[in-house]
Motif scaffolding. Structure first.
Motif, PDB file in Angstrom:
ATOM      1  N   MET A   1       0.770  -1.127  -0.096  1.00 21.89           N
ATOM      2  CA  MET A   1      -0.201  -0.061  -0.017  1.00 21.89           C
ATOM      3  C   MET A   1       0.784   1.306   0.057  1.00 21.89           C
ATOM      4  O   MET A   1       2.168   1.237   0.476  1.00 21.89           O
ATOM      5  N   LEU A   2       0.379   2.437  -0.403  1.00 22.22           N
ATOM      6  CA  LEU A   2       1.116   3.472  -0.669  1.00 22.22           C
ATOM      7  C   LEU A   2       0.301   4.713   0.007  1.00 22.22           C
ATOM      8  O   LEU A   2      -1.013   4.793  -0.544  1.00 22.22           O
ATOM      9  N   ILE A   3       0.788   5.653   0.753  1.00 26.06           N
ATOM     10  CA  ILE A   3       0.090   6.846   1.359  1.00 26.06           C
ATOM     11  C   ILE A   3       1.130   7.896   1.108  1.00 26.06           C
ATOM     12  O   ILE A   3       2.409   8.037   1.652  1.00 26.06           O
ATOM     13  N   GLN A   4       0.686   9.001   0.209  1.00 27.67           N
ATOM     14  CA  GLN A   4       1.635  10.146   0.048  1.00 27.67           C
ATOM     15  C   GLN A   4       1.741  11.086   1.255  1.00 27.67           C
ATOM     16  O   GLN A   4       0.752  10.901   2.030  1.00 27.67           O
ATOM     17  N   GLU A   5       2.955  11.633   1.507  1.00 26.37           N
ATOM     18  CA  GLU A   5       3.013  12.307   2.769  1.00 26.37           C
ATOM     19  C   GLU A   5       1.750  13.568   2.937  1.00 26.37           C
ATOM     20  O   GLU A   5       1.160  13.751   3.941  1.00 26.37           O
ATOM     21  N   SER A   6       1.429  13.964   1.681  1.00 26.51           N
ATOM     22  CA  SER A   6       0.353  14.993   1.624  1.00 26.51           C
ATOM     23  C   SER A   6      -1.117  14.570   2.151  1.00 26.51           C
ATOM     24  O   SER A   6      -2.067  15.185   2.375  1.00 26.51           O
ATOM     25  N   ASP A   7      -1.289  13.184   2.014  1.00 23.51           N
ATOM     26  CA  ASP A   7      -2.308  12.420   2.298  1.00 23.51           C
ATOM     27  C   ASP A   7      -2.732  11.739   3.653  1.00 23.51           C
ATOM     28  O   ASP A   7      -3.632  11.415   4.149  1.00 23.51           O
ATOM     29  N   LEU A   8      -1.583  11.731   4.543  1.00 23.32           N
ATOM     30  CA  LEU A   8      -1.498  11.291   5.689  1.00 23.32           C
ATOM     31  C   LEU A   8      -2.424  11.394   6.630  1.00 23.32           C
ATOM     32  O   LEU A   8      -3.049  10.632   7.276  1.00 23.32           O
ATOM     33  N   ASP A   9      -2.768  12.817   6.845  1.00 27.26           N
ATOM     34  CA  ASP A   9      -3.818  13.234   7.913  1.00 27.26           C
ATOM     35  C   ASP A   9      -5.219  12.634   7.516  1.00 27.26           C
ATOM     36  O   ASP A   9      -5.962  12.272   8.317  1.00 27.26           O
ATOM     37  N   VAL A  10      -5.484  12.466   6.051  1.00 28.09           N
ATOM     38  CA  VAL A  10      -6.749  12.222   5.573  1.00 28.09           C
ATOM     39  C   VAL A  10      -6.822  10.615   5.481  1.00 28.09           C
ATOM     40  O   VAL A  10      -7.951   9.933   5.909  1.00 28.09           O
ATOM     41  N   ASP A  11      -5.687   9.854   4.970  1.00 24.47           N
ATOM     42  CA  ASP A  11      -5.748   8.485   4.585  1.00 24.47           C
ATOM     43  C   ASP A  11      -5.377   7.503   5.678  1.00 24.47           C
ATOM     44  O   ASP A  11      -5.784   6.460   5.574  1.00 24.47           O
ATOM     45  N   PHE A  12      -4.388   8.010   6.529  1.00 21.33           N
ATOM     46  CA  PHE A  12      -3.894   6.959   7.412  1.00 21.33           C
ATOM     47  C   PHE A  12      -4.717   6.090   8.371  1.00 21.33           C
ATOM     48  O   PHE A  12      -4.509   4.606   8.079  1.00 21.33           O
ATOM     49  N   GLU A  13      -5.658   6.692   8.903  1.00 20.45           N
ATOM     50  CA  GLU A  13      -6.331   5.846   9.993  1.00 20.45           C
ATOM     51  C   GLU A  13      -7.318   4.808   9.021  1.00 20.45           C
ATOM     52  O   GLU A  13      -7.338   3.707   9.518  1.00 20.45           O
ATOM     53  N   ASN A  14      -7.637   5.123   8.068  1.00 17.29           N
ATOM     54  CA  ASN A  14      -8.631   4.534   7.223  1.00 17.29           C
ATOM     55  C   ASN A  14      -7.951   3.216   6.403  1.00 17.29           C
ATOM     56  O   ASN A  14      -8.379   2.346   6.667  1.00 17.29           O
ATOM     57  N   LYS A  15      -6.737   3.600   5.907  1.00 19.15           N
ATOM     58  CA  LYS A  15      -5.843   2.542   5.250  1.00 19.15           C
ATOM     59  C   LYS A  15      -5.402   1.394   6.208  1.00 19.15           C
ATOM     60  O   LYS A  15      -5.299   0.471   6.110  1.00 19.15           O
ATOM     61  N   PHE A  16      -4.874   2.252   7.350  1.00 17.52           N
ATOM     62  CA  PHE A  16      -4.437   1.169   8.336  1.00 17.52           C
ATOM     63  C   PHE A  16      -5.368   0.257   8.813  1.00 17.52           C
ATOM     64  O   PHE A  16      -5.026  -0.936   9.101  1.00 17.52           O
ATOM     65  N   SER A  17      -6.381   0.818   9.290  1.00 11.89           N
ATOM     66  CA  SER A  17      -7.709  -0.123   9.693  1.00 11.89           C
ATOM     67  C   SER A  17      -8.049  -1.063   8.484  1.00 11.89           C
ATOM     68  O   SER A  17      -8.214  -2.187   9.074  1.00 11.89           O
ATOM     69  N   GLN A  18      -8.186  -0.659   7.484  1.00  8.12           N
ATOM     70  CA  GLN A  18      -8.356  -1.638   6.355  1.00  8.12           C
ATOM     71  C   GLN A  18      -7.413  -3.049   6.258  1.00  8.12           C
ATOM     72  O   GLN A  18      -7.868  -4.007   6.513  1.00  8.12           O
ATOM     73  N   LEU A  19      -6.225  -2.687   6.634  1.00 13.96           N
ATOM     74  CA  LEU A  19      -4.979  -3.659   6.551  1.00 13.96           C
ATOM     75  C   LEU A  19      -5.064  -4.420   7.878  1.00 13.96           C
ATOM     76  O   LEU A  19      -5.072  -5.706   7.703  1.00 13.96           O
ATOM     77  N   ILE A  20      -5.236  -3.804   9.094  1.00 14.90           N
ATOM     78  CA  ILE A  20      -4.961  -4.354  10.297  1.00 14.90           C
ATOM     79  C   ILE A  20      -6.191  -5.368  10.657  1.00 14.90           C
ATOM     80  O   ILE A  20      -6.311  -6.464  11.298  1.00 14.90           O
ATOM     81  N   GLU A  21      -7.590  -5.096   9.863  1.00 17.05           N
ATOM     82  CA  GLU A  21      -8.497  -5.722  10.061  1.00 17.05           C
ATOM     83  C   GLU A  21      -8.872  -6.900   9.069  1.00 17.05           C
ATOM     84  O   GLU A  21      -9.766  -7.557   9.147  1.00 17.05           O
ATOM     85  N   SER A  22      -8.243  -6.955   7.860  1.00 10.33           N
ATOM     86  CA  SER A  22      -8.369  -7.838   6.998  1.00 10.33           C
ATOM     87  C   SER A  22      -7.003  -8.857   6.943  1.00 10.33           C
ATOM     88  O   SER A  22      -6.184  -8.708   6.344  1.00 10.33           O
TER      89      SER A  22
END
Length: 365
Positions: free
Chosen positions: A311-332
């Motif tokens: 998975m990839l998250i750009q620095e500029s998107d961290l505040d918006v995307d991190f919790e969502n993407k990390f949750s997707q990964l940790i829960e699946s």
């Protein structure tokens, strides 16, 4: 009587250039115990410390890169370059190498420029999917170019390119057997998921800020953290050590244990890190540094992401995307397994041996 080979290696500035050079030297030393080795680096850079720790001699050149902004350092660059070319010429005259190997970094430019001008067999090892200006210029002069990605004939003469992959630490080739020992080494709780955070050998300001901000979120997810923040940032973040299931480290010397203990990894996308992570085969979230030449970390990461292998998250998107993407990964569990299996398919585990085979061809062995 067999010939005693004399070999110069040059690479530095970051761990991504130093460790491949050391790995190549170690493989050559194993094959040719009588060989003489000399490293050439940039004065005041980390290779001046790391190379002697690995047991090799090193000479330093007065050289640095060109800054993007107009600065006093840029005005000094021509003088540094002339000084380094003269110093490189003296080193080569005195050491009389049979072959010269460059793994990138400021010092490799002047050294390989002089070596190739003297018709000394030379090889460069390009770690990135998008090469820097030094290796682009050198590619016209050296005999061989060992690469880790497809498509580099856009930048280099096609007939010189050999796809080998990037050298990695040998201790990483078999980490699955070390999981229990690694968890004990770090004092981890077996029932919790472990997140390993890597900001590169010098640390990452932005990743460190992210992890500090998300510590409560990670604790809520029942995640324990091994956080390598970098020695530049350790004094700032050591207050979190042993709080909220977090361990803060300036630097991780036992990388095989760190990888073995991890369930999920957050990492920069330097070429060396990407190659190691392919071999390690754990689910990865890449956060590429936007502050590198030609944005090559994003290109490195995208080469993995397009294979559904990270998975990839750009620095500029961290505040918006991190919790969502990390949750997707940790829960699946399925997503974790899928990323893990796909990234393993991209590993080139024999890179160091294959590069040294090419060096031996230059030595007519």
């Amino acid at each position: 009587m067999s010939k005693t080979y004399r070999i110069i290696l040059s690479g530095g500035g970051t761990g991504g250039h130093i460790y491949p050079a050391i790995a190549i030297a170690n493989e050559l030393k194993q094959r040719h115990p009588d060989a003489k080795f000399l490293f050439v680096g940039a004065k005041d850079r980390m290779e001046m410390e790391k190379v002697p720790q690995a047991g090799y001699d090193i000479e330093g050149l007065w050289i640095s890169g060109i800054q993007r902004e107009l600065t006093l350092k840029n005005l000094m660059f021509p003088f540094k370059l002339i000084s380094s070319l003269l110093a490189a010429g003296k080193i080569i005259r005195q050491f009389k190498p049979d072959v010269v190997i460059g793994t990138g970094g400021f010092a490799s430019g002047p050294l390989l420029q002089v070596a190739s001008g003297k018709k000394i067999p030379s090889l460069i090892q390009e770690q990135n999917s998008f090469p820097g200006i030094t290796n682009k210029l050198l590619s016209k002069k050296v005999q061989k170019i060992c690469v880790a990605y497809d498509g580099l004939e856009r930048f280099f003469p096609k007939e010189k390119i050999i796809k080998t992959g990037n050298p990695v630490r040998q201790s990483l080739l078999e980490i699955n057997s070390k999981t229990e020992e690694a968890k004990a080494f770090f004092g981890l709780v077996s029932e919790k998921k472990t997140l390993l955070v890597l900001g590169g050998s010098l640390g990452s300001k932005r990743i460190n800020e992210l992890i500090e901000k998300e510590l409560d979120f990670l604790q809520m997810r029942n995640v324990q953290v091994i956080w390598q923040c970098g020695k530049l940032y350790y004094d700032t973040y050591k207050i979190y050590n042993n709080t909220k299931n977090v361990q803060v480290h300036a630097y991780l010397n036992n990388m095989d244990f760190a990888y073995a203990a991890a369930d999920i990894i957050i990492s920069r996308a330097g070429a060396g890190s990407v190659s190691e992570l392919c071999i390690v085969g754990k689910p990865v979230i890449f956060i590429p540094s936007p502050n590198v030449a030609e944005d090559h970390q994003t290109k490195n990461a995208m080469a993995i992401v397009k294979e559904q292998a990270a998975m990839l998250i750009q620095e500029s998107d961290l505040d918006v995307d991190f919790e969502n993407k990390f949750s997707q990964l940790i829960e699946s569990k399925d997503k974790q397994i899928g990323l893990s299996e796909n990234i393993k398919q991209l590993a080139l585990v024999n890179a160091t041996k294959d590069i040294v085979n090419e060096v031996e061809k230059l030595l007519n062995i």
